[in-house]
Design an enzyme around this catalytic site. Structure first.
Site, PDB file in Angstrom:
ATOM      1  N   ARG A   1       0.329  -1.412   0.362  1.00 41.64           N
ATOM      2  CA  ARG A   1       0.273  -0.138   0.186  1.00 41.64           C
ATOM      3  C   ARG A   1       0.927   0.973  -0.047  1.00 41.64           C
ATOM      4  O   ARG A   1       1.602   1.394   0.497  1.00 41.64           O
ATOM      5  CB  ARG A   1      -1.015   0.150   1.384  1.00 41.64           C
ATOM      6  CG  ARG A   1      -1.033   1.385   1.050  1.00 41.64           C
ATOM      7  CD  ARG A   1      -2.526   1.620   2.754  1.00 41.64           C
ATOM      8  NE  ARG A   1      -3.965   0.779   1.749  1.00 41.64           N
ATOM      9  CZ  ARG A   1      -4.966   0.775   2.544  1.00 41.64           C
ATOM     10  NH1 ARG A   1      -5.488   1.838   3.303  1.00 41.64           N
ATOM     11  NH2 ARG A   1      -6.055   0.855   2.197  1.00 41.64           N
TER      12      ARG A   1
ATOM     13  N   HIS B   1      -7.476   0.837  -6.701  1.00 42.51           N
ATOM     14  CA  HIS B   1      -8.350  -0.287  -4.618  1.00 42.51           C
ATOM     15  C   HIS B   1      -8.382  -1.373  -5.896  1.00 42.51           C
ATOM     16  O   HIS B   1      -9.202  -1.583  -5.391  1.00 42.51           O
ATOM     17  CB  HIS B   1      -8.268   1.028  -4.745  1.00 42.51           C
ATOM     18  CG  HIS B   1      -8.612   0.277  -2.964  1.00 42.51           C
ATOM     19  ND1 HIS B   1      -7.490  -0.967  -2.526  1.00 42.51           N
ATOM     20  CD2 HIS B   1      -9.385   0.297  -1.541  1.00 42.51           C
ATOM     21  CE1 HIS B   1      -7.681  -0.318  -1.004  1.00 42.51           C
ATOM     22  NE2 HIS B   1      -8.811   0.348  -1.162  1.00 42.51           N
TER      23      HIS B   1
ATOM     24  N   GLN C   1     -10.601  -4.216  -3.349  1.00 35.54           N
ATOM     25  CA  GLN C   1     -11.321  -3.388  -2.646  1.00 35.54           C
ATOM     26  C   GLN C   1     -12.283  -3.571  -3.759  1.00 35.54           C
ATOM     27  O   GLN C   1     -13.474  -4.083  -3.690  1.00 35.54           O
ATOM     28  CB  GLN C   1     -11.234  -1.923  -2.628  1.00 35.54           C
ATOM     29  CG  GLN C   1     -12.662  -1.450  -2.414  1.00 35.54           C
ATOM     30  CD  GLN C   1     -12.991  -1.273  -0.924  1.00 35.54           C
ATOM     31  OE1 GLN C   1     -11.969  -1.225   0.721  1.00 35.54           O
ATOM     32  NE2 GLN C   1     -14.044  -1.783  -0.610  1.00 35.54           N
TER      33      GLN C   1
ATOM     34  N   ASP D   1     -17.603   7.755  -0.652  1.00 36.09           N
ATOM     35  CA  ASP D   1     -16.010   7.719  -0.677  1.00 36.09           C
ATOM     36  C   ASP D   1     -15.721   8.766   0.276  1.00 36.09           C
ATOM     37  O   ASP D   1     -15.985  10.126   0.587  1.00 36.09           O
ATOM     38  CB  ASP D   1     -14.544   7.236  -1.798  1.00 36.09           C
ATOM     39  CG  ASP D   1     -14.254   6.981  -0.561  1.00 36.09           C
ATOM     40  OD1 ASP D   1     -13.306   6.996   0.208  1.00 36.09           O
ATOM     41  OD2 ASP D   1     -12.407   6.554  -1.960  1.00 36.09           O
TER      42      ASP D   1
ATOM     43  N   CYS E   1     -16.121   2.308   0.923  1.00 33.06           N
ATOM     44  CA  CYS E   1     -15.545   1.129   1.391  1.00 33.06           C
ATOM     45  C   CYS E   1     -14.353   1.743   2.602  1.00 33.06           C
ATOM     46  O   CYS E   1     -13.747   0.712   2.957  1.00 33.06           O
ATOM     47  CB  CYS E   1     -14.106   1.959   0.076  1.00 33.06           C
ATOM     48  SG  CYS E   1     -13.465   3.113  -0.105  1.00 33.06           S
TER      49      CYS E   1
ATOM     50  N   ARG F   1     -13.919  -7.944   2.226  1.00 31.73           N
ATOM     51  CA  ARG F   1     -12.437  -7.804   1.588  1.00 31.73           C
ATOM     52  C   ARG F   1     -11.973  -8.645   2.450  1.00 31.73           C
ATOM     53  O   ARG F   1     -10.437  -9.167   1.066  1.00 31.73           O
ATOM     54  CB  ARG F   1     -11.510  -6.292   2.854  1.00 31.73           C
ATOM     55  CG  ARG F   1     -12.839  -5.007   2.668  1.00 31.73           C
ATOM     56  CD  ARG F   1     -12.057  -4.492   1.149  1.00 31.73           C
ATOM     57  NE  ARG F   1     -11.083  -4.394   0.104  1.00 31.73           N
ATOM     58  CZ  ARG F   1     -10.073  -3.546   1.064  1.00 31.73           C
ATOM     59  NH1 ARG F   1     -10.218  -3.133   1.944  1.00 31.73           N
ATOM     60  NH2 ARG F   1      -8.867  -4.040   0.220  1.00 31.73           N
TER      61      ARG F   1
HETATM   62  N1   CP Z   1     -11.033   0.462   2.728  1.00 34.18           N
HETATM   63  C1   CP Z   1     -10.035   0.356   3.094  1.00 34.18           C
HETATM   64  O1   CP Z   1      -9.129  -0.402   2.309  1.00 34.18           O
HETATM   65  O2   CP Z   1     -10.215   0.498   4.229  1.00 34.18           O
HETATM   66  P1   CP Z   1      -8.538   0.637   5.268  1.00 34.18           P
HETATM   67  O3   CP Z   1      -7.950   1.993   4.605  1.00 34.18           O
HETATM   68  O4   CP Z   1      -8.651   0.657   6.298  1.00 34.18           O
HETATM   69  O5   CP Z   1      -7.755  -0.739   5.068  1.00 34.18           O
END
Ligand code: CP
Length: 345
Positions: free
Chosen positions: A111, A138, A141, A234, A276, A321
């Site tokens: 990430r 992403h 997701q 979001d 998300c 997830r």
């Molecule tokens: N939706 C998502 O990526 O959550 P986090 O940032 O908590 O990993």
């Protein structure tokens, strides 16, 4: 010519556009299968003896937890490295880091910021790299999101999804492109200043042409929500950004509220809310309090009423997830027999 094989083995998962719609659909169905196995306590140790590196240059609750739990359920060991543990990009190049980690680990989650960083890591590590979020995409997701949609509606193709918010962020990009790949009509509802970049629209055009799905980019709420099945939003300010003042001004008229659901005209059992997460739906966070004090808003991208309503599917989406990340890791690293994904060459 068509042939049947495990097309996932050894591949990185960096963006959905790198896969075919059949492959994305396969990962969604595999995620649902793994959820069923977990619920019935049936072991699925497809990654026994494997070691997974989890690299996080940004914070995370869902993605990190999902990789850790999924790795454990698959019989693998997961090692977390946060931004203060890594030399990445500061004292050591991505190329060198990739070579080192690839010699020790069997798979790497990353990430971070630019998409080119995760691509470089995949290129030099020589092991599957899974994109846990970049500024552009992403993808993990997406598997969870369309899995959730399939769980609710029983199918994906032909549905309509409306994304409300910053139309240039990684979620808007990902939902637009992946939705169109899967035959979902996608509408991006955002002020003109926050409409998607042309390079994303070029990718969208290609997939829309292939699937026959339609997309709309608009700042008109009525046009965007009419007959929709999913209202998705979001946070207004993404990780790594800081321009709250501008975003609050631009996006306040686009807060997801009950009026949007009424305006859709969609029957109650044919429309859901998705997010998300994390979400600013009340003032129970540091940022939520600050925004309340500065701008008088008690919620941002979604009202607390919608967040806690009969339409809300965001916590099923969050749980998914884990199941979907498990499917992605197992498919790309598990030496599984996957005979049903058709590749047209
Ligand atoms: N939706 C998502 O990526 O959550 P986090 O940032 O908590 O990993």
């Amino acid at each position: 010519m068509s042939k049947f094989t495990n097309v996932f083995q050894g591949r990185s998962f960096l963006a959905c556009k790198d896969f075919t719609p059949d492959e994305i659909n396969y990962l969604i169905d595999f995620s649902l299968h793994l959820k069923d196995l977990k619920e019935r306590n049936i072991p699925h140790h497809y990654l026994e003896g494997k070691n997974i590196a989890l690299l996080f240059e940004k914070t995370s609750t869902r993605t990190r937890s999902s990789f850790v739990v999924a790795a454990h359920d698959l019989g693998a060991n997961a090692e977390f490295m946060g931004k203060n543990d890594l030399q990445l990009g500061k004292k050591e190049s991505i190329e060198d880091t990739g070579k080192v980690l690839g010699s020790m680990f069997d798979g790497i989650e990353y990430r971070g910021f630019a998409q080119k960083n995760v691509e470089e890591l995949a290129k030099y590590s020589g092991v599957p790299v899974w994109n846990g979020l970049t500024d552009e995409w992403h993808p993990t997701q997406m598997i969870a999101d369309f899995m959730t949609i399939k769980e609710k509606f029983g199918h994906i193709k032909g549905l309509t999804l409306t994304f409300v918010g910053d139309g240039r962020n990684n979620m808007a990009n990902s939902l637009l492109v992946t939705g169109l790949m899967l035959g979902v009509n996608v509408r991006i509802l955002a002020p003109k200043e926050l409409h998607p970049a042309q390079e994303i629209l070029d990718i969208a055009d290609k997939f829309a042409k292939e699937s026959g799905a339609k997309y709309i980019i608009t700042d008109d709420i009525d046009e965007a929500v009419k007959g929709t099945n999913v209202i998705y939003t979001d946070v207004w300010v993404s990780m790594g950004e800081n321009d709250w003042e501008e975003r609050v001004k631009l996006l306040k008229p686009y807060q997801v509220n009950m009026d949007m659901f009424k305006k859709s005209g969609t029957p109650d059992d044919q429309i859901i809310f998705m997010h998300c997460l994390p979400a600013f739906h009340n003032t129970n966070t540091k940022y939520g309090k600050e925004i309340h004090e500065k701008y008088g808003l008690s919620c941002m991208e979604v009202t607390d009423e919608v967040f806690n309503s009969k339409y809300a599917w965001q916590f099923t989406e969050a749980e998914n997830r884990m199941h979907s990340i498990k499917a992605i890791m197992a498919a790309t690293l598990g030496n599984l027999y996957i005979p049903t994904v058709k590749i047209n060459k």
